[in-house]
Design an enzyme around this catalytic site. Structure first.
Site, short mmCIF file in Angstrom:
data_model
loop_
_atom_site.label_atom_id
_atom_site.label_comp_id
_atom_site.label_asym_id
_atom_site.label_seq_id
_atom_site.Cartn_x
_atom_site.Cartn_y
_atom_site.Cartn_z
N ILE B 12 -9.65 -1.51 1.84
CA ILE B 12 -11.13 -1.72 1.99
C ILE B 12 -11.40 -2.32 3.37
CG2 ILE B 12 -12.93 -2.86 0.69
CD1 ILE B 12 -11.88 -3.01 -1.75
N HIS B 13 -12.24 -1.71 3.97
CA HIS B 13 -12.66 -2.41 5.22
C HIS B 13 -13.88 -1.96 5.69
CE1 HIS B 13 -11.38 1.27 7.40
NE2 HIS B 13 -10.58 1.54 6.29
#
Lengths: 136, 154
Positions: B12-13
């Protein structure tokens, strides 16, 4: 059309635009104005040109780096100009919020983006993640 | 239903939270990874990075497959993210419903072949991709939704 201009002391504006490109892709309606990089350029003139370039029915949102800084000060004198909005305190969450929101009303867009951005300025050491793991 | 299976070593980014979640319209992210469930620091970082309105579940690949097959995920618009192509293959072999496998960010390794700006695959990766395609999944390269989506043809 709503256009966005990033104006900063030095290359910050160009750099943050490069960060945006990695996260959400190319943004044709955003331009960077890096002040005081080239001594031959007159920043006051560049600001004047950008304001005079606002066409009828267009809107220009200018994001500058610092309240009280000369970059922001230069734009302050044009606040009465229709279609011109000035926001200072440029950062990546704010810029991304402005670019990704579907909000059509520019004043509301700016207000909401500023609210959203506040939650993203965080002292991470003081954060506590939830202990429990979420499951389906 | 499963909206998307993505291979992204960053899990997740920024690209995920600002672009993909809205683009595919998911309400739940499943991180299927064997190391993250036992890594408190990494797990906490992911929990803090997730979009506020999206549910996040972190499970090993095996537990993820079991959860999907049990039907508990059916009510969600699920976005499954794995770290590498091997784990994507395990997911595709373990359960039905992965129509699309998106290669987002795959690290460059020795002798890897470049499939896109941010996607590099090894011989093993290519074998895994062929297996997924044979199982009926469409495998593509697309870093962010605004990029061109290129179907992988090996």
């Amino acid at each position: 059309m709503r256009k966005i201009l990033l104006a900063t002391h030095g290359e910050f504006a160009a750099g943050i635009l490069d960060s945006v490109r990695i996260i959400i892709g190319d943004e044709e309606k955003v331009r960077a104005l890096c002040a005081y990089v080239n001594p031959e350029e007159n920043f006051s003139e560049q600001v004047k040109e950008s304001i005079e370039g606002i066409e009828e029915r267009d809107e220009l949102v200018v994001l500058t780096d610092m309240l009280g800084g000369s970059v922001n000060n230069e734009f302050m004198r044009y606040l009465n100009r229709p279609g011109f909005y000035l926001v200072t305190g440029l950062n990546l969450p704010l810029l991304i919020a402005l670019l990704t929101s579907p909000e059509a009303d520019t004043v509301r867009l700016i207000q909401e983006s500023l609210e959203e951005m506040k939650n993203q300025i965080v002292f991470c050491n003081e954060l506590k993640a939830e202990e429990e793991n979420e499951d389906f | 239903m499963i909206k998307l299976l993505r291979v992204d070593y960053r899990l997740i980014h920024g690209q995920i939270t600002t672009s993909w979640v809205a683009q595919i319209g998911c309400d739940c992210i499943l991180i299927a990874n064997d190391k993250v469930p036992g890594d408190v620091l990494r797990k906490n970082a992911l929990k803090l990075a997730k979009p506020p309105e999206t549910k996040l579940v972190i499970k090993t690949v095996e537990d993820s497959i079991a959860a999907i097959n049990s039907g508990v995920t059916d009510k969600y618009k699920l976005f499954v993210i794995v770290e590498n192509v091997q784990d994507a293959r395990r997911m595709v072999e373990g359960c039905q419903g992965f129509e699309r496998v998106n290669l987002g960010n795959v690290r460059m390794g020795a002798k890897s072949k470049q499939l896109g700006t941010t996607v590099f695959v090894s011989e093993q990766d290519m074998e895994d991709i062929r297996v997924m395609q044979a199982k009926g999944s469409s495998v593509d390269v697309q870093s962010i939704p605004r990029d061109k989506c290129t179907i992988v043809k090996l």
